[in-house]
Design a protein around this motif. Structure first.
Motif, PDB file in Angstrom:
ATOM      1  N   VAL A  36      16.886  26.872  20.919  1.00 55.10           N
ATOM      2  CA  VAL A  36      16.263  26.149  22.034  1.00 55.10           C
ATOM      3  C   VAL A  36      17.133  26.322  23.280  1.00 55.10           C
ATOM      4  O   VAL A  36      18.317  25.976  23.279  1.00 55.10           O
ATOM      5  N   ASN A  37      16.540  26.865  24.330  1.00 55.26           N
ATOM      6  CA  ASN A  37      17.267  27.122  25.568  1.00 55.26           C
ATOM      7  C   ASN A  37      17.370  25.834  26.395  1.00 55.26           C
ATOM      8  O   ASN A  37      16.371  25.317  26.902  1.00 55.26           O
ATOM      9  N   ILE A  38      18.578  25.340  26.536  1.00 53.00           N
ATOM     10  CA  ILE A  38      18.803  24.102  27.293  1.00 53.00           C
ATOM     11  C   ILE A  38      18.367  24.268  28.747  1.00 53.00           C
ATOM     12  O   ILE A  38      17.887  23.312  29.375  1.00 53.00           O
ATOM     13  N   ARG A  39      18.469  25.470  29.286  1.00 58.56           N
ATOM     14  CA  ARG A  39      18.076  25.695  30.682  1.00 58.56           C
ATOM     15  C   ARG A  39      16.576  25.468  30.905  1.00 58.56           C
ATOM     16  O   ARG A  39      16.162  25.210  32.032  1.00 58.56           O
ATOM     17  N   ALA A  70      16.136  18.844  25.487  1.00 54.85           N
ATOM     18  CA  ALA A  70      16.109  19.940  24.520  1.00 54.85           C
ATOM     19  C   ALA A  70      16.145  19.388  23.095  1.00 54.85           C
ATOM     20  O   ALA A  70      15.456  19.893  22.194  1.00 54.85           O
ATOM     21  N   TYR A  71      16.926  18.351  22.903  1.00 57.52           N
ATOM     22  CA  TYR A  71      17.009  17.668  21.597  1.00 57.52           C
ATOM     23  C   TYR A  71      15.658  17.086  21.205  1.00 57.52           C
ATOM     24  O   TYR A  71      15.190  17.257  20.068  1.00 57.52           O
ATOM     25  N   LEU A  75      13.307  18.060  18.048  1.00 57.32           N
ATOM     26  CA  LEU A  75      12.870  17.037  17.090  1.00 57.32           C
ATOM     27  C   LEU A  75      11.373  17.114  16.829  1.00 57.32           C
ATOM     28  O   LEU A  75      10.914  16.890  15.700  1.00 57.32           O
ATOM     29  N   LYS A  76      10.609  17.429  17.848  1.00 51.52           N
ATOM     30  CA  LYS A  76       9.155  17.531  17.683  1.00 51.52           C
ATOM     31  C   LYS A  76       8.776  18.686  16.763  1.00 51.52           C
ATOM     32  O   LYS A  76       7.717  18.670  16.134  1.00 51.52           O
ATOM     33  N   GLN A  77       9.636  19.686  16.677  1.00 48.62           N
ATOM     34  CA  GLN A  77       9.400  20.826  15.797  1.00 48.62           C
ATOM     35  C   GLN A  77       9.963  20.604  14.405  1.00 48.62           C
ATOM     36  O   GLN A  77       9.737  21.412  13.507  1.00 48.62           O
TER      37      GLN A  77
END
Length: 225
Positions: A36-39, A70-71, A75-77
Protein backbone atom coordinates in the motif's frame (compact mmCIF):
# COMPACT_ATOMS: atom_id res chain seq x y z
CA UNK A 1 -0.60 -15.60 4.60
CA UNK A 2 -1.18 -12.00 3.60
CA UNK A 3 1.46 -9.33 4.24
CA UNK A 4 0.04 -5.79 4.12
CA UNK A 5 3.03 -3.44 3.70
CA UNK A 6 2.53 0.30 4.19
CA UNK A 7 5.40 1.88 2.28
CA UNK A 8 6.57 4.87 0.27
CA UNK A 9 8.10 2.48 -2.27
CA UNK A 10 5.62 -0.29 -3.14
CA UNK A 11 7.55 -1.19 -6.29
CA UNK A 12 10.60 -1.97 -4.15
CA UNK A 13 8.59 -4.41 -2.06
CA UNK A 14 6.77 -6.06 -4.96
CA UNK A 15 9.88 -6.42 -7.11
CA UNK A 16 11.93 -7.92 -4.30
CA UNK A 17 9.30 -10.55 -3.46
CA UNK A 18 8.62 -11.56 -7.07
CA UNK A 19 11.68 -13.80 -7.45
CA UNK A 20 12.89 -17.20 -6.29
CA UNK A 21 11.05 -18.98 -3.47
CA UNK A 22 8.87 -16.01 -2.49
CA UNK A 23 7.86 -15.43 -6.10
CA UNK A 24 6.86 -19.07 -6.51
CA UNK A 25 5.00 -19.00 -3.20
CA UNK A 26 2.98 -15.98 -4.26
CA UNK A 27 2.15 -17.53 -7.63
CA UNK A 28 0.99 -20.65 -5.81
CA UNK A 29 -1.25 -18.58 -3.54
CA UNK A 30 0.69 -19.48 -0.38
CA UNK A 31 1.50 -15.85 0.37
CA UNK A 32 0.12 -12.53 -0.81
CA UNK A 33 1.97 -9.21 -0.76
CA UNK A 34 -0.37 -6.20 -0.52
CA UNK A 35 1.92 -3.18 -0.89
CA UNK A 36 0.00 0.00 0.00
CA UNK A 37 1.53 3.28 -1.15
CA UNK A 38 1.35 5.80 1.70
CA UNK A 39 1.72 8.64 -0.81
CA UNK A 40 -1.70 7.74 -2.24
CA UNK A 41 -3.11 9.15 1.01
CA UNK A 42 -1.05 12.35 1.10
CA UNK A 43 -2.51 15.43 2.75
CA UNK A 44 -2.19 17.64 -0.32
CA UNK A 45 -1.82 17.53 -4.10
CA UNK A 46 1.96 17.67 -3.81
CA UNK A 47 2.05 14.20 -2.27
CA UNK A 48 3.38 15.44 1.04
CA UNK A 49 3.77 12.71 3.65
CA UNK A 50 6.40 14.31 5.91
CA UNK A 51 6.98 17.58 7.72
CA UNK A 52 9.53 19.26 9.98
CA UNK A 53 9.47 18.17 13.64
CA UNK A 54 7.88 20.28 16.35
CA UNK A 55 10.59 21.61 18.62
CA UNK A 56 13.09 21.85 15.80
CA UNK A 57 15.91 19.55 14.84
CA UNK A 58 17.36 17.95 11.74
CA UNK A 59 15.40 15.78 9.35
CA UNK A 60 11.73 15.26 8.66
CA UNK A 61 9.02 13.20 10.35
CA UNK A 62 6.42 11.07 8.57
CA UNK A 63 2.97 12.54 9.17
CA UNK A 64 0.33 10.58 11.07
CA UNK A 65 -2.68 11.15 8.80
CA UNK A 66 -1.39 9.57 5.56
CA UNK A 67 -0.21 6.49 7.46
CA UNK A 68 -3.51 6.19 9.30
CA UNK A 69 -5.49 6.45 6.07
CA UNK A 70 -3.24 3.84 4.41
CA UNK A 71 -3.80 1.62 7.46
CA UNK A 72 -7.58 1.99 7.20
CA UNK A 73 -7.40 1.19 3.47
CA UNK A 74 -5.44 -1.99 4.18
CA UNK A 75 -7.86 -2.96 6.95
CA UNK A 76 -10.75 -2.83 4.49
CA UNK A 77 -8.91 -5.41 2.37
CA UNK A 78 -8.22 -7.59 5.39
CA UNK A 79 -10.28 -10.47 6.73
CA UNK A 80 -8.60 -10.25 10.12
CA UNK A 81 -9.45 -7.08 12.10
CA UNK A 82 -7.08 -8.07 14.92
CA UNK A 83 -3.99 -8.64 12.77
CA UNK A 84 -0.59 -7.60 14.20
CA UNK A 85 0.57 -4.14 13.08
CA UNK A 86 4.36 -4.10 13.15
CA UNK A 87 6.51 -0.99 12.81
CA UNK A 88 10.02 -1.84 11.59
CA UNK A 89 12.15 0.30 13.87
CA UNK A 90 15.67 0.21 15.38
CA UNK A 91 13.94 0.85 18.71
CA UNK A 92 12.02 -2.44 18.52
CA UNK A 93 12.90 -5.84 19.93
CA UNK A 94 15.40 -7.64 17.74
CA UNK A 95 13.82 -10.23 15.47
CA UNK A 96 14.53 -13.83 16.50
CA UNK A 97 13.63 -17.20 15.06
CA UNK A 98 11.20 -17.68 17.95
CA UNK A 99 9.36 -14.48 17.00
CA UNK A 100 9.40 -15.59 13.34
CA UNK A 101 7.72 -18.87 14.36
CA UNK A 102 5.09 -16.95 16.33
CA UNK A 103 4.32 -14.68 13.39
CA UNK A 104 4.10 -17.63 10.99
CA UNK A 105 0.98 -18.75 12.88
CA UNK A 106 -0.86 -15.55 11.87
CA UNK A 107 -3.10 -15.37 8.81
CA UNK A 108 -2.28 -11.72 8.08
CA UNK A 109 0.38 -9.25 9.18
CA UNK A 110 0.62 -5.50 8.59
CA UNK A 111 4.07 -3.93 8.32
CA UNK A 112 4.84 -0.19 8.43
CA UNK A 113 8.03 1.01 6.75
CA UNK A 114 9.34 4.25 8.20
CA UNK A 115 11.66 6.84 6.64
CA UNK A 116 13.46 10.06 7.57
CA UNK A 117 13.47 10.55 11.36
CA UNK A 118 10.62 8.06 11.77
CA UNK A 119 6.88 8.30 12.38
CA UNK A 120 4.83 10.82 14.32
CA UNK A 121 4.69 9.19 17.75
CA UNK A 122 0.90 9.44 17.82
CA UNK A 123 0.47 6.98 14.95
CA UNK A 124 2.65 4.49 16.80
CA UNK A 125 0.50 4.90 19.90
CA UNK A 126 -2.73 4.61 17.89
CA UNK A 127 -2.23 1.60 15.63
CA UNK A 128 1.12 -0.17 16.19
CA UNK A 129 0.94 -3.39 18.22
CA UNK A 130 4.67 -4.15 18.15
CA UNK A 131 7.98 -2.63 17.07
CA UNK A 132 10.57 -4.98 15.58
CA UNK A 133 14.21 -4.39 14.65
CA UNK A 134 16.35 -6.65 12.48
CA UNK A 135 19.53 -5.53 14.23
CA UNK A 136 21.26 -2.80 16.17
CA UNK A 137 21.91 -0.50 13.24
CA UNK A 138 19.97 2.10 11.25
CA UNK A 139 18.75 1.74 7.65
CA UNK A 140 17.67 4.45 5.20
CA UNK A 141 14.14 3.02 5.29
CA UNK A 142 12.00 0.23 6.66
CA UNK A 143 11.58 -1.67 3.39
CA UNK A 144 14.73 -3.84 3.68
CA UNK A 145 13.73 -4.78 7.23
CA UNK A 146 10.19 -5.61 6.12
CA UNK A 147 11.57 -7.83 3.35
CA UNK A 148 13.75 -9.68 5.86
CA UNK A 149 10.73 -10.35 8.06
CA UNK A 150 8.56 -11.44 5.11
CA UNK A 151 11.24 -13.84 3.90
CA UNK A 152 11.89 -15.34 7.34
CA UNK A 153 8.18 -15.86 8.08
CA UNK A 154 7.19 -17.10 4.63
CA UNK A 155 9.71 -19.91 4.51
CA UNK A 156 8.11 -21.48 7.61
CA UNK A 157 4.69 -21.68 5.96
CA UNK A 158 3.55 -25.07 4.74
CA UNK A 159 4.40 -25.68 1.09
CA UNK A 160 6.73 -22.69 0.62
CA UNK A 161 9.91 -24.75 0.81
CA UNK A 162 10.19 -27.89 -1.29
CA UNK A 163 10.62 -30.15 1.74
CA UNK A 164 9.09 -29.45 5.13
CA UNK A 165 12.24 -30.71 6.85
CA UNK A 166 14.32 -28.09 5.00
CA UNK A 167 13.95 -25.63 7.86
CA UNK A 168 13.66 -28.03 10.79
CA UNK A 169 17.40 -28.52 11.37
CA UNK A 170 18.58 -25.04 10.44
CA UNK A 171 20.36 -22.62 12.70
CA UNK A 172 18.19 -21.55 15.67
CA UNK A 173 15.54 -24.17 14.80
CA UNK A 174 16.75 -26.99 17.05
CA UNK A 175 17.76 -26.30 20.68
CA UNK A 176 18.86 -22.83 19.54
CA UNK A 177 22.02 -24.31 17.98
CA UNK A 178 23.72 -23.25 14.77
CA UNK A 179 23.42 -25.59 11.82
CA UNK A 180 26.07 -28.25 11.19
CA UNK A 181 28.48 -27.92 8.21
CA UNK A 182 27.41 -29.17 4.77
CA UNK A 183 29.39 -30.79 1.95
CA UNK A 184 28.67 -31.88 -1.62
CA UNK A 185 30.63 -33.16 -4.65
CA UNK A 186 33.52 -33.44 -5.26
CA UNK A 187 34.77 -35.52 -2.30
CA UNK A 188 38.12 -33.67 -2.37
CA UNK A 189 38.48 -29.93 -3.07
CA UNK A 190 41.78 -28.02 -2.79
CA UNK A 191 43.15 -30.91 -0.75
CA UNK A 192 40.24 -30.74 1.71
CA UNK A 193 38.30 -33.98 2.09
CA UNK A 194 34.67 -34.52 3.03
CA UNK A 195 34.48 -35.99 6.57
CA UNK A 196 34.60 -39.77 6.29
CA UNK A 197 31.48 -40.27 8.40
CA UNK A 198 29.33 -38.51 5.79
CA UNK A 199 30.43 -41.06 3.19
CA UNK A 200 29.79 -44.04 5.46
CA UNK A 201 26.06 -44.42 4.85
CA UNK A 202 25.63 -45.00 8.61
CA UNK A 203 22.68 -42.70 9.36
CA UNK A 204 22.89 -42.93 13.15
CA UNK A 205 26.58 -41.99 13.15
CA UNK A 206 25.93 -39.19 10.67
CA UNK A 207 23.17 -37.77 12.87
CA UNK A 208 25.42 -37.98 15.95
CA UNK A 209 28.25 -36.23 14.07
CA UNK A 210 25.90 -33.46 12.96
CA UNK A 211 24.65 -32.86 16.53
CA UNK A 212 28.21 -32.69 17.79
CA UNK A 213 29.20 -30.29 15.04
CA UNK A 214 26.19 -28.05 15.75
CA UNK A 215 27.07 -27.84 19.42
CA UNK A 216 30.76 -27.19 18.74
CA UNK A 217 30.01 -24.59 16.06
CA UNK A 218 27.63 -22.76 18.42
CA UNK A 219 30.21 -22.75 21.24
CA UNK A 220 32.88 -21.42 18.88
CA UNK A 221 30.92 -18.90 16.78
CA UNK A 222 28.02 -17.81 18.97
CA UNK A 223 28.81 -18.65 22.63
CA UNK A 224 26.10 -16.21 23.72
CA UNK A 225 23.47 -18.64 22.47
Amino acid sequence: MIFHVLTLFPEMVKESTSHSILGRAEKAGLIQINAVNIRDFAVNKHGQVDDSPYGGGAGMVMMAQPIYDAYQHALKQSKSPTLPVIYLSPQGKVLTQQKVRELSAEKEIMLICGHYEGLDERIIEEIVTEEISIGDYVLTGGEPAALVLIDAVSRLLSGVLGKEESHQNESFSHENLLEHPHYTRPPVFMGREVPEVLLSGHHAKIEEWRREQSAERTRRKRPGL
